[in-house]
Motif scaffolding. Structure first.
Motif, short mmCIF file in Angstrom:
data_model
loop_
_atom_site.label_atom_id
_atom_site.label_comp_id
_atom_site.label_asym_id
_atom_site.label_seq_id
_atom_site.Cartn_x
_atom_site.Cartn_y
_atom_site.Cartn_z
N MET A 40 43.99 55.05 43.74
CA MET A 40 43.34 53.82 43.82
C MET A 40 43.64 52.61 44.45
SD MET A 40 44.33 52.46 39.96
CE MET A 40 45.99 52.56 39.32
N GLY A 66 47.90 42.76 41.22
CA GLY A 66 47.75 44.45 41.32
C GLY A 66 48.30 44.98 42.64
N LEU A 89 51.92 40.78 42.32
CA LEU A 89 52.27 40.92 40.86
C LEU A 89 51.73 42.21 40.37
CD1 LEU A 89 51.07 37.49 39.02
CD2 LEU A 89 53.03 37.91 40.38
N GLU A 90 52.90 43.10 39.76
CA GLU A 90 52.74 44.25 39.12
C GLU A 90 53.31 44.47 37.79
OE1 GLU A 90 50.65 46.81 40.01
OE2 GLU A 90 51.33 47.54 38.08
N PHE A 91 52.40 44.93 36.96
CA PHE A 91 52.76 45.08 35.52
C PHE A 91 53.61 46.31 35.56
CE2 PHE A 91 52.34 44.57 30.91
CZ PHE A 91 52.34 45.50 30.35
N ASP A 141 42.87 42.85 42.49
CA ASP A 141 42.94 44.17 42.32
C ASP A 141 43.61 44.96 41.02
OD1 ASP A 141 43.76 46.86 44.60
OD2 ASP A 141 42.05 46.66 43.25
N HIS A 142 43.77 43.95 39.82
CA HIS A 142 44.63 44.51 38.73
C HIS A 142 43.48 45.12 37.87
CE1 HIS A 142 43.66 40.39 37.95
NE2 HIS A 142 44.69 40.17 36.94
N TRP A 143 43.99 44.94 36.44
CA TRP A 143 43.08 45.31 35.39
C TRP A 143 41.67 44.49 35.64
CZ3 TRP A 143 47.88 44.22 32.20
CH2 TRP A 143 48.49 45.54 32.04
N LYS A 144 40.50 45.08 35.39
CA LYS A 144 39.21 44.57 35.56
C LYS A 144 39.04 43.88 34.56
CE LYS A 144 40.07 47.32 38.99
NZ LYS A 144 40.81 46.67 39.95
N ASP A 169 38.49 43.29 44.50
CA ASP A 169 38.10 44.50 44.76
C ASP A 169 37.47 45.19 43.42
OD1 ASP A 169 39.69 47.59 44.92
OD2 ASP A 169 37.94 47.05 46.13
N ASN A 170 36.46 46.25 43.46
CA ASN A 170 36.04 47.02 42.44
C ASN A 170 35.09 46.20 41.69
OD1 ASN A 170 39.43 47.56 42.22
ND2 ASN A 170 37.93 49.10 42.92
N LEU A 198 33.43 53.03 46.88
CA LEU A 198 34.81 53.29 46.26
C LEU A 198 35.86 54.03 47.10
CD1 LEU A 198 36.35 53.52 43.50
CD2 LEU A 198 35.39 55.71 43.19
N GLU A 199 37.14 53.57 47.19
CA GLU A 199 37.92 54.07 48.30
C GLU A 199 37.68 55.68 48.28
OE1 GLU A 199 38.82 51.88 46.00
OE2 GLU A 199 40.17 52.33 44.62
O1 LIG Z 1 42.23 50.12 37.58
C1 LIG Z 1 42.20 49.96 38.86
N1 LIG Z 1 43.35 49.18 39.18
C2 LIG Z 1 44.43 48.34 38.31
C3 LIG Z 1 45.50 49.48 38.03
C4 LIG Z 1 46.42 48.95 36.92
C5 LIG Z 1 46.82 47.53 37.10
C6 LIG Z 1 48.28 47.08 36.39
N2 LIG Z 1 48.28 45.61 36.49
C7 LIG Z 1 48.93 45.07 37.72
C8 LIG Z 1 49.00 43.83 37.47
N3 LIG Z 1 48.54 43.57 36.21
C9 LIG Z 1 48.00 44.61 35.64
C10 LIG Z 1 41.37 50.40 39.79
C11 LIG Z 1 40.80 51.62 39.37
C12 LIG Z 1 39.93 52.17 40.10
C13 LIG Z 1 39.08 53.47 39.82
C14 LIG Z 1 37.89 53.55 40.28
C15 LIG Z 1 37.08 54.67 39.64
C16 LIG Z 1 37.45 55.74 38.93
F1 LIG Z 1 37.04 56.83 38.44
C17 LIG Z 1 38.91 55.51 38.39
C18 LIG Z 1 39.53 54.23 38.76
C19 LIG Z 1 39.67 51.87 41.45
C20 LIG Z 1 40.55 50.80 41.89
O2 LIG Z 1 40.24 50.21 43.37
C21 LIG Z 1 41.13 49.95 41.11
O3 LIG Z 1 42.01 49.00 41.73
#
Ligand SMILES: O=C(NCCCCCn1ccnc1)c1cc(-c2ccc(F)cc2)cc(O)c1O
Ligand SMILES: [Mg+2]
Length: 214
Positions: A40, A66, A89-91, A141-144, A169-170, A198-199
């Motif tokens: 991702m 993210g 920032l990363e959780f 780009d973290h939790w949507k 993103d997303n 989507l990437e």
């Molecule tokens: O969930 C995503 N990113 C957050 C990851 C966790 C963040 C943790 N964190 C960091 C800081 N605070 C919390 C993400 C998901 C997808 C995706 C798309 C289609 C699919 F079928 C499955 C997945 C594509 C992305 O481009 C994404 O960015």
């Protein structure tokens, strides 16, 4: 014990990229994700849009919500002027551990501060703990479901100034409907959608660029 996908991504970087060469790190990750395992990262197509926004803005302070494996961190940091700072920032501690090594391999550690923890807890501490008053650019780009609450939190903490750019993103896949509704209807933002995919897939996705009007 089984390796994780981020660990296999890091191995691909260490095998195929040149230390100190950010472009080779980005290329190695994209090649791994296209030929071996989807991951991702913002990816090469949306990554070019990210690059153009960063290059046009020439920001000195950047916040990334993210980090994941550090792919977009490396793309952004590679384009920053000498004394610019990127706070990311990363959780997830496992993601953070891999990202630190990817960022180190690219040779961009000087420009990047990776902070582990929940964005909701860290954002209110940024001014006092990280010596940044406002951000020129925020890459979401973290939790949507955290895009909207964290945007409101950044506003409340005075981390945005007239002209600050939010790049999300997303916004289509997985989707951030409440955030999109907010930045597109609020008189405090001027928003623009960059249609992409989507990437590493043909699925529609895109980036939303929103200018904070103060
Ligand atoms: O969930 C995503 N990113 C957050 C990851 C966790 C963040 C943790 N964190 C960091 C800081 N605070 C919390 C993400 C998901 C997808 C995706 C798309 C289609 C699919 F079928 C499955 C997945 C594509 C992305 O481009 C994404 O960015
Ligand atoms: Mg993403």
């Amino acid at each position: 014990t089984q390796s994780t996908r981020p660990q296999r991504l890091l191995s691909a970087v260490q095998k195929n990229a040149t230390r100190g060469d950010p472009c080779s790190v980005v290329k190695a990750i994209d090649q791994f994700c296209r030929s071996k395992e989807w991951a991702m990262n913002v990816g090469d197509e949306k990554g070019c849009i990210l690059d153009s926004v960063v290059s046009e803005l020439n920001p000195t302070t950047v916040l990334e919500l993210g980090t994941y494996c550090g792919y977009s961190t490396v793309r952004i940091a590679n384009l920053l002027p000498p004394h610019a700072k990127l706070i990311t920032l990363e959780f997830n501690p496992d993601f953070a551990a891999i990202a630190r090594q990817v960022i180190a391999w690219s040779g961009l550690e000087e420009k990047v501060q990776l902070v582990e923890g929940a964005s909701g807890d860290l954002i209110p501490k940024i001014k006092q703990d990280f010596g940044v008053q406002t951000f020129d650019l925020v890459f979401l780009d973290h939790w949507k479901d955290r895009y909207l609450p964290d945007t409101k939190l950044m506003e409340a903490c005075g981390l945005l100034r007239k002209g600050s750019i939010l790049l999300a993103d997303n916004v289509i896949c997985p989707g951030t409907p409440d955030y999109l509704e907010y930045v597109r209807s609020s008189p405090r933002y001027e928003s623009q959608y960059f249609k992409s995919h989507l990437e590493y897939t043909k699925v529609e996705d895109g980036l939303e660029k929103s200018v904070f009007l103060g």
